[in-house]
Scaffold this active site. Sequence first.
Site, PDB file in Angstrom:
ATOM      1  CD  GLU A   9      -2.199   1.240   3.032  1.00 19.26           C
ATOM      2  OE1 GLU A   9      -1.596   0.624   3.939  1.00 19.26           O
ATOM      3  OE2 GLU A   9      -3.281   1.818   3.191  1.00 19.26           O
ATOM      4  CG  ASN A  22      -4.822   3.965   0.569  1.00 20.30           C
ATOM      5  OD1 ASN A  22      -4.156   3.402  -0.300  1.00 20.30           O
ATOM      6  ND2 ASN A  22      -4.563   3.865   1.859  1.00 20.30           N
ATOM      7  CE  LYS A  76      -7.025   1.181   4.011  1.00 21.29           C
ATOM      8  NZ  LYS A  76      -5.742   1.657   4.642  1.00 21.29           N
ATOM      9  CD  GLU A 107      -5.220   4.652   5.983  1.00 22.08           C
ATOM     10  OE1 GLU A 107      -4.710   3.805   6.733  1.00 22.08           O
ATOM     11  OE2 GLU A 107      -5.721   4.357   4.895  1.00 22.08           O
ATOM     12  CG  ASN A 117       2.121   1.480   4.375  1.00 20.18           C
ATOM     13  OD1 ASN A 117       2.728   2.531   4.234  1.00 20.18           O
ATOM     14  ND2 ASN A 117       2.044   0.617   3.394  1.00 20.18           N
TER      15      ASN A 117
HETATM   16  N1  ING Z   1      -3.146   0.384   8.740  1.00 23.96           N
HETATM   17  C1  ING Z   1      -3.591  -0.404   9.825  1.00 23.96           C
HETATM   18  C2  ING Z   1      -4.229  -1.713   9.409  1.00 23.96           C
HETATM   19  O1  ING Z   1      -5.425  -1.905   9.362  1.00 23.96           O
HETATM   20  C3  ING Z   1      -4.769  -0.539  11.938  1.00 23.96           C
HETATM   21  C4  ING Z   1      -4.447   0.354  10.776  1.00 23.96           C
HETATM   22  C5  ING Z   1      -3.758  -1.236  12.609  1.00 23.96           C
HETATM   23  C6  ING Z   1      -6.042  -0.672  12.299  1.00 23.96           C
HETATM   24  C7  ING Z   1      -4.079  -2.092  13.659  1.00 23.96           C
HETATM   25  C8  ING Z   1      -6.405  -1.522  13.360  1.00 23.96           C
HETATM   26  C9  ING Z   1      -5.411  -2.228  14.052  1.00 23.96           C
HETATM   27  O2  ING Z   1      -3.441  -2.617   9.197  1.00 23.96           O
HETATM   28  C10 ING Z   1      -3.764   0.761   7.606  1.00 23.96           C
HETATM   29  N2  ING Z   1      -3.051   1.529   6.756  1.00 23.96           N
HETATM   30  O3  ING Z   1      -4.909   0.444   7.349  1.00 23.96           O
END
Ligand code: ING
Length: 331
Positions: free
Chosen positions: A47, A115, A132, A151, A208
């Site tokens: 991503e 995204n 996304k 985001e 990411n």
């Molecule tokens: N990053 C993370 C993901 O879903 C996240 C955000 C991390 C949400 C951990 C919930 C728990 O992997 C992105 N860019 O979506």
Amino acid sequence: MSRTVTVAAAQLGPIQKSEGREVAVGRMLRLLERAHQRGAEVVVFPELALTTFFPRWYTENLDDADHWYEQSLPSPATQPLFDAIRRYGLTIYLGYAEIAHEADEQGVVRKRRFNTSVIIAPNGEVILKYRKVHLPGHAEFATHRKVQHLEKRYFEVGNLGFPVVRAPVGRAGLDVNLGMLICNDRRWPEAWRVLGLQQVELVLLGYNTPAVNQDNRGFEAHHLRVLHSQLAIQSGCYQNACFGVAVAKAGKEDGFELFGHSIIVNPQGEIIAMATTWDDELIVADCNLDMCELGRTTIFNFEKHRRPEAYGRIVEQVGSSAPPVWKPSKS
Ligand code: ING
């Protein structure tokens, strides 16, 4: 003759806020060369593969963030990628921040930000585009957070659904049912199921993901970050009888850690290849697409076993609602 396609996860290490696209593109070219040398036919990048994970940085005026986005693809900075995939005959998945000037739901043409990921054919044509849908984080500066995850500020919710297309890949031109997810999407079984209902065989996804919980509203043991990511991908593949190629941007970006552990998963939910660094790393696996048939014709034969009439809440409700309270009718 088995329907085997050789896929590569081209994991990227960190891209610093100060590093321009040419740094990422240079490293991606080396990964493409290695993928070609190792016989890969499909290569998956992360991503937002061309820049640092900029949603961790707050910008008051979105126009000041335009430099993080691609306004055209290819562009002079990304053209070398297109030259390389033509040279090597590779099909790639590329995640990037997209600015598009197009009509919104009200018919108003305006500057829109998504995204985005695309699957690009060796000749440079876009086979499939996805934007996304599940945007984690928040839109305004969150004072309680250790690190921002903006985001919802930088991107609109994707408006292309979860498309699947059957397209030829590799030198033999094997037809494969291809679909895409981006990062947080992998945590939502609904997203996988919409792909599965279109008989997807190969789900390509980049991510990411911070290595530690940044929400600061409760401790989450660090090892759970990788467990949750792999659980989601393995479940998605098993429950929809498909392969998954999940590729990280990893490492320490301006001091903030993203985990690696890119994986390739088969329709039985088994991890068949995994990255072991948080840097640029290529993992490659032969995916025999005939493996999708067993799940699709037995336990996950959707036509035979699914009961949509029982699933109403899944599309009728957004948030959860409290259940009725049971009380004993006699003492
Ligand atoms: N990053 C993370 C993901 O879903 C996240 C955000 C991390 C949400 C951990 C919930 C728990 O992997 C992105 N860019 O979506």
